[in-house]
Design a protein around this motif. Sequence first.
Motif, mmCIF file in Angstrom:
data_model
loop_
_atom_site.group_PDB
_atom_site.id
_atom_site.type_symbol
_atom_site.label_atom_id
_atom_site.label_comp_id
_atom_site.label_asym_id
_atom_site.label_seq_id
_atom_site.Cartn_x
_atom_site.Cartn_y
_atom_site.Cartn_z
ATOM 1 N N GLU A 65 21.411 -3.897 -42.360
ATOM 2 C CA GLU A 65 22.894 -3.783 -41.562
ATOM 3 C C GLU A 65 22.713 -2.453 -41.516
ATOM 4 O OE1 GLU A 65 24.281 -6.281 -40.992
ATOM 5 O OE2 GLU A 65 23.078 -7.756 -41.618
ATOM 6 N N LEU A 66 22.661 -1.306 -41.936
ATOM 7 C CA LEU A 66 23.813 0.035 -41.875
ATOM 8 C C LEU A 66 23.074 1.414 -41.250
ATOM 9 C CD1 LEU A 66 26.609 0.089 -44.295
ATOM 10 C CD2 LEU A 66 26.442 -0.462 -41.701
ATOM 11 N N GLY A 67 21.615 1.072 -41.369
ATOM 12 C CA GLY A 67 20.710 1.216 -40.425
ATOM 13 C C GLY A 67 20.118 3.035 -41.749
ATOM 14 N N ARG A 68 19.503 3.580 -41.968
ATOM 15 C CA ARG A 68 18.452 4.863 -42.548
ATOM 16 C C ARG A 68 19.826 6.439 -42.687
ATOM 17 N NH1 ARG A 68 15.935 2.925 -46.264
ATOM 18 N NH2 ARG A 68 14.761 0.910 -45.970
ATOM 19 N N SER A 88 32.428 2.666 -37.689
ATOM 20 C CA SER A 88 31.454 2.268 -37.455
ATOM 21 C C SER A 88 30.464 0.942 -37.385
ATOM 22 C CB SER A 88 30.359 3.098 -36.768
ATOM 23 O OG SER A 88 29.707 3.556 -37.769
ATOM 24 N N PHE A 89 31.360 1.552 -39.475
ATOM 25 C CA PHE A 89 30.327 0.708 -40.555
ATOM 26 C C PHE A 89 30.738 -0.185 -41.207
ATOM 27 C CE2 PHE A 89 28.480 5.320 -42.116
ATOM 28 C CZ PHE A 89 27.472 4.793 -41.601
ATOM 29 N N VAL A 90 32.197 -0.654 -40.575
ATOM 30 C CA VAL A 90 32.902 -1.386 -40.828
ATOM 31 C C VAL A 90 32.189 -3.271 -40.705
ATOM 32 C CG1 VAL A 90 35.272 -2.888 -41.242
ATOM 33 C CG2 VAL A 90 34.961 -0.610 -41.109
ATOM 34 N N SER A 91 31.660 -3.716 -39.749
ATOM 35 C CA SER A 91 31.682 -4.788 -39.062
ATOM 36 C C SER A 91 29.834 -5.057 -39.801
ATOM 37 C CB SER A 91 31.284 -5.435 -37.621
ATOM 38 O OG SER A 91 30.478 -3.953 -36.794
ATOM 39 N N HIS A 121 31.096 -5.951 -43.248
ATOM 40 C CA HIS A 121 30.918 -7.409 -43.532
ATOM 41 C C HIS A 121 29.704 -8.429 -43.631
ATOM 42 C CE1 HIS A 121 35.642 -7.070 -43.769
ATOM 43 N NE2 HIS A 121 36.131 -5.809 -42.635
ATOM 44 N N ARG A 122 29.299 -7.940 -42.401
ATOM 45 C CA ARG A 122 28.334 -8.260 -42.513
ATOM 46 C C ARG A 122 27.063 -8.531 -43.717
ATOM 47 N NH1 ARG A 122 27.622 -6.482 -37.254
ATOM 48 N NH2 ARG A 122 26.596 -4.835 -37.934
ATOM 49 N N LEU A 123 27.338 -7.645 -44.553
ATOM 50 C CA LEU A 123 26.437 -7.037 -45.795
ATOM 51 C C LEU A 123 26.857 -7.781 -46.621
ATOM 52 C CD1 LEU A 123 24.311 -5.759 -47.160
ATOM 53 C CD2 LEU A 123 25.842 -3.595 -47.788
ATOM 54 N N LEU A 155 26.768 -12.908 -50.544
ATOM 55 C CA LEU A 155 27.328 -14.251 -50.693
ATOM 56 C C LEU A 155 27.587 -14.796 -49.626
ATOM 57 C CD1 LEU A 155 30.499 -11.478 -51.122
ATOM 58 C CD2 LEU A 155 28.486 -12.449 -53.703
ATOM 59 N N ASP A 156 27.016 -15.697 -48.898
ATOM 60 C CA ASP A 156 27.271 -16.685 -48.323
ATOM 61 C C ASP A 156 26.081 -17.717 -48.936
ATOM 62 O OD1 ASP A 156 29.096 -15.922 -46.845
ATOM 63 O OD2 ASP A 156 27.660 -15.301 -44.291
#
Length: 156
Positions: A35-38, A110-113, A116-118, A123-124
């Motif tokens: 989700e966030l890269g390295r 910039s990490f917020v979205s 949220h996806r992570l 949990l989905d």
Amino acid sequence: MMKTTPSDLSIELYEQPGHLIRRAHQIAVSMFHEELGRDVTPVQYAVLRMLQDRPGIDQVTLAERVGLDNSTTADIARRLEAKGWIVRELLARRQRSLSLTEEGTRVLASFVSGIHRLNGRMLDSLAHDERSDLIRLLQKFVHIHNDQSRAPVRSD
């Protein structure tokens, strides 16, 4: 005397909490990087989030709040400073005050979205009540066993 068999001594690997926690950690870190890269690690993210909440916190207190040892925290702080995401200022008694830079604040935003996806991805697949149960039980486990950590979390 009773004779024991190998099956009497075996413990199902996939029923061992330690093994499952290790696997869950591996999966969580892998998903984090997807989700966030390295450019940031989960631990660096935790440090940045704490600095967002507690600007100017000293390095020792930061380590206590995030659950890291002092040398690891110092190494992470140096790396984040080299990226231009934090500034470290020398305090009395050789302590350091840490704060996000404007660039660090921008990067964290910039990490917020992605976060949220992570969280959604993690949990989905669980029912709504299972999600809250999982978080509640993880928090309880961490709280109960906090002092068993090599770097227990300390709060106010």
